[in-house]
Scaffold this active site. Structure first.
Site, mmCIF file in Angstrom:
data_model
loop_
_atom_site.group_PDB
_atom_site.id
_atom_site.type_symbol
_atom_site.label_atom_id
_atom_site.label_comp_id
_atom_site.label_asym_id
_atom_site.label_seq_id
_atom_site.Cartn_x
_atom_site.Cartn_y
_atom_site.Cartn_z
ATOM 1 N N GLY A 190 1.129 -1.539 0.152
ATOM 2 C CA GLY A 190 0.567 -0.353 0.139
ATOM 3 C C GLY A 190 1.149 1.169 -0.027
ATOM 4 N N PRO A 191 0.006 1.929 -0.200
ATOM 5 C CA PRO A 191 0.870 3.688 -0.511
ATOM 6 C C PRO A 191 1.773 4.163 0.887
ATOM 7 C CG PRO A 191 -1.239 3.610 -1.582
ATOM 8 C CD PRO A 191 -1.585 2.099 -0.736
ATOM 9 N N PRO A 192 2.292 4.537 0.799
ATOM 10 C CA PRO A 192 2.740 5.685 2.039
ATOM 11 C C PRO A 192 2.065 5.991 3.307
ATOM 12 C CG PRO A 192 4.106 6.480 0.248
ATOM 13 C CD PRO A 192 2.630 5.424 -0.038
ATOM 14 N N GLY A 193 2.432 5.908 3.955
ATOM 15 C CA GLY A 193 0.807 7.004 5.506
ATOM 16 C C GLY A 193 -0.416 5.691 5.977
ATOM 17 N N THR A 194 0.260 4.695 4.657
ATOM 18 C CA THR A 194 -1.989 3.819 4.578
ATOM 19 C C THR A 194 -1.482 2.592 5.878
ATOM 20 O OG1 THR A 194 -0.705 2.353 3.738
ATOM 21 C CG2 THR A 194 -2.885 3.670 3.147
ATOM 22 N N GLY A 195 -0.416 3.307 6.421
ATOM 23 C CA GLY A 195 -0.717 2.149 8.282
ATOM 24 C C GLY A 195 0.534 1.215 8.325
ATOM 25 N N GLU A 414 -15.305 2.992 -13.463
ATOM 26 C CA GLU A 414 -15.341 1.903 -12.568
ATOM 27 C C GLU A 414 -16.780 1.326 -12.093
ATOM 28 O OE1 GLU A 414 -12.502 0.663 -10.793
ATOM 29 O OE2 GLU A 414 -11.412 2.513 -11.692
HETATM 30 P P1 ADP Z 1 3.508 3.468 6.602
HETATM 31 O O1 ADP Z 1 3.707 1.978 6.850
HETATM 32 O O2 ADP Z 1 2.182 2.080 5.583
HETATM 33 O O3 ADP Z 1 3.986 4.206 5.833
HETATM 34 P P2 ADP Z 1 2.681 4.376 9.132
HETATM 35 O O4 ADP Z 1 2.333 2.993 9.627
HETATM 36 O O5 ADP Z 1 4.327 4.190 9.196
HETATM 37 O O6 ADP Z 1 2.866 3.905 7.815
HETATM 38 O O7 ADP Z 1 1.671 5.185 9.509
HETATM 39 C C1 ADP Z 1 2.012 6.841 9.739
HETATM 40 C C2 ADP Z 1 1.092 7.390 10.209
HETATM 41 O O8 ADP Z 1 0.095 7.571 10.796
HETATM 42 C C3 ADP Z 1 1.060 5.871 12.331
HETATM 43 O O9 ADP Z 1 2.067 6.465 13.155
HETATM 44 C C4 ADP Z 1 -0.425 7.394 12.936
HETATM 45 O O10 ADP Z 1 -0.643 7.617 13.453
HETATM 46 C C5 ADP Z 1 -0.838 7.255 10.878
HETATM 47 N N1 ADP Z 1 -2.024 6.772 10.739
HETATM 48 C C6 ADP Z 1 -1.486 5.612 9.313
HETATM 49 N N2 ADP Z 1 -2.652 4.422 9.495
HETATM 50 C C7 ADP Z 1 -3.775 5.257 9.905
HETATM 51 C C8 ADP Z 1 -5.136 4.340 10.543
HETATM 52 N N3 ADP Z 1 -4.986 3.353 9.632
HETATM 53 N N4 ADP Z 1 -5.380 3.954 11.693
HETATM 54 C C9 ADP Z 1 -5.285 5.402 12.256
HETATM 55 N N5 ADP Z 1 -3.567 5.724 12.064
HETATM 56 C C10 ADP Z 1 -2.657 5.989 11.042
HETATM 57 ZN ZN ZN Z 2 -10.660 1.155 -15.837
#
Ligand code: ADP
Ligand code: ZN
Length: 615
Positions: A190-195, A414
């Protein structure tokens, strides 16, 4: 092991050294020899104080206490003469004394043992020190996390899949008794920042097991061999602490395709590190409860070796959240901040399409900072507005913001796929439709794998092509427009159609023949010309075109018939951003009721629909 061999080596060296020393010591203390004549002369000159006999050997001690040896051919005849000269005479047995004998053996052994003990204990201390050092340097010490599933929102499917893993980490015996083989590796894509990281930590937190983590990018700049040894170190540490979780972030940095570029030494390093990782993953004993989680936003470049059974054979897609997900995430992050009465989280969720979890987290934080700067007690709606603008600027720079017109196009596109999937026979079950922007790389990962080991029916393949073409067809039918969004769909459709014609013998004109066309890279293409004639090539092209054309007409036909459903679905998508199969079904029921004023049972059984999320 290495330490042991080193100790042994030192031991042998010390033994040899000890032997040499003893030898030299003996030689050093060997008495000078004199001839028998000289001895007799000394005796006559009263220079001999004492003698010791040892067989035919005589040790002579002179008046100064110095000792010499000599040899007498006939010792007994000498005795009267010695006594006459007042020389002290002592006899010694021919054998060296047993005490000396014993000491000669015991002392070197003792010496060697002491040396060995000394060295070995030093070595052990050194090893320990090195280990402590490494832990400090590389932070391979586990961390315990207090993060739980409560802190992760908007990823319900992923959570559901992972509950099983938590249970396994908590009660491994329960599963091993049943002979169950537990997944070893799980890949989050998944893309960055998705948890992804958050989710991994939450698993450790929920299961209450240690969490080891490292990032693939740590290896990129390293010398050859360092990365591999660090992987081994990591696993060695982890094995001491089972059950546990190992998390490898950015696994594409090590597990990227060999062809993915980079310098050749960088390639070597990556290759070695990857191999070490594969070896470690294959080398667990079955009673070692270690789950390896990895994260990537480039699953398309991963080395296929990583995805083989027994390695990262489970993959979980983590997409940016939809409206509901964003609301949940906002709730999580505003748990600990005081919200003003005018703040409507649902509104904020609606107004932040495309935001990832990380961006929502920083939205709440920014808003809190803005409120703090103006000395407010609570965070108000306006603070969120300002914060949102700020974050949007960042996202805009990344090119992730889509305008209303594009969203509308996406929604119809879609919806077109989905409507066809709803009506065509022999298709994969529909999972979810969404218009949430995704990273480019995510698009085609879990696409229908067109590999020979699966067998697909002609009908399935035709449906598949028609569904793929449905995106463009819907744009034409409902919006009277053509956009570039259908490129990937066309590529896939052509690929399937070509294989049907050339390889799977599914075309009536070509017949049951297989031509090795469009197979494997540049070599394959070169060879293709030799396999069949120019004429055949033209025939193949025309048959593929015809097949696609028929499918496209079919798609347009269904979409024109179901235009109300298509429009309704697109509108709902614009509103909700994503819909699951139950929601699609409800929308279908509603539109048919509206249209006919009664419950109609048309079309195939409701749950035989398909649409891969990614088309
Ligand atoms: P990734 O590893 O996918 O790049 P992270 O897990 O490092 O993303 O997410 C960074 C921060 O963003 C987390 O520490 C949290 O605070 C917030 N965050 C991201 N996704 C979620 C989620 N699904 N629910 C709650 N907080 C989230
Ligand atoms: Zn299509």
């Amino acid at each position: 092991m290495v330490a042991f061999i080193r100790a042994l080596y030192i031991l042998v060296l010390v033994g040899i050294l000890a032997g040499i020393v003893v030898l030299f010591w003996k030689m050093e203390h060997k008495r000078p020899t004199v001839s028998f004549n000289e001895f007799l002369v000394s005796l006559e000159n009263n220079e001999v104080a004492a003698v010791r006999f040892k067989g035919g050997n005589i040790v002579m001690v002179d008046n100064f206490g110095r000792e010499f040896t000599t040899y007498s051919p006939d010792v007994p005849s000498l005795v009267p003469r010695l006594l006459e000269k007042n020389v002290v005479v002592r006899g010694e047995s021919e054998q060296p004394s047993p005490v000396w004998n014993l000491l000669g053996v015991v002392i070197p052994v003792l010496l060697v043992m002491t040396a060995w003990y000394f060295l070995a204990s030093r070595q052990i201390r050194k090893d320990e020190a090195e280990e402590v050092d490494k832990e400090k340097k590389f932070r391979f010490a586990p961390s315990t996390t207090t993060i739980t599933f409560r802190d992760v929102a908007g990823v319900p499917e992923a959570k559901e899949e992972l509950i099983e893993i938590i249970d396994f980490l908590q009660k491994p015996k329960k599963y091993s008794k049943l002979g169950a083989i537990i997944p070893r590796g799980i890949l989050f894509q998944g893309p960055p920042g998705t948890g992804k990281t958050l989710l991994a930590k939450a698993i450790a937190g929920e299961a209450g097991v240690p969490f080891y983590s490292m990032s693939g990018s740590d290896f990129v700049e390293m010398f050859v061999g360092v990365g591999a040894s660090r992987v081994r170190d990591l696993f060695r540490e982890a094995k001491k602490n089972t059950p546990c979780i190992i998390f490898i972030d950015e696994i594409d940095a090590v597990g990227g395709h060999r062809a993915a570029g980079g310098s050749s030494s960088g390639q070597d390093e990556r290759g070695q590190t990857l191999n070490a990782l594969l070896v470690e993953m294959d080398g667990f004993a079955s009673d070692e409860t270690i789950i390896i989680l990895a994260a990537t936003n480039r699953p398309d470049i991963l080395d296929p070796a990583l995805l083989r059974p027994g390695r990262f054979d489970r993959q979980i897609n983590i997409l940016p959240p939809d409206v509901k997900g964003r609301l949940e995430i906002l709730k999580v992050h505003s748990r600990r901040v005081p919200l003003g009465k005018d703040v409507d989280l649902e509104n904020i969720a609606r107004g932040t399409p495309g935001f990832t979890g990380a961006e929502l987290a920083s939205l709440v934080n920014e808003a809190a900072i803005i409120a703090g700067r103006t000395n407010k007690k609570n965070i108000e709606s306006t603070d969120f507005e300002i914060a949102k603008d700020r974050i949007l600027m960042g996202i805009e720079r990344k090119g992730m913001v889509i305008n209303e017109k594009d969203r509308r196009t996406m929604a119809y596109h879609e919806a077109g796929h989905a409507v066809l999937a709803r009506f065509l026979p022999e298709t994969d079950p529909l999972h979810k439709i969404s218009i949430i922007p995704r990273g480019r790389a995510l698009g085609h990962t879990q696409q229908l794998p067109m590999q020979d080991r699966h067998s697909y029916s002609r009908e399935y393949l035709l449906s598949r092509i028609t569904i793929l073409l449905g995106g463009r067809a819907a744009e034409e039918v409902a919006l009277a427009q053509q956009t570039t969004g259908a490129e990937d769909d066309f590529q896939q459709a052509v690929q399937i159609a070509t294989r049907m014609v050339c390889r799977w013998g599914m075309d009536s004109e070509i017949g049951p023949l297989s031509y090795a066309r469009e197979e494997g890279g540049f070599l394959g293409e070169q060879m293709a010309g030799g396999v069949y004639s120019e004429e055949t090539a033209r025939l193949i092209d025309s048959r593929v075109k015809k097949l696609i054309g028929e499918c496209y007409d079919h798609a347009r036909e269904i979409l024109t018939r179901e235009i109300d459903f298509l429009r309704e679905l697109a509108d709902m998508l614009l509103l909700n951003e994503s819909l699951d199969k139950e929601e699609v079904e409800i929308i279908y029921e509603c539109t048919t009721r509206k249209r006919t004023g009664r419950q109609e049972d048309g079309g195939p059984v409701p749950n035989r629909k398909a649409l891969e999320n990614t088309i």
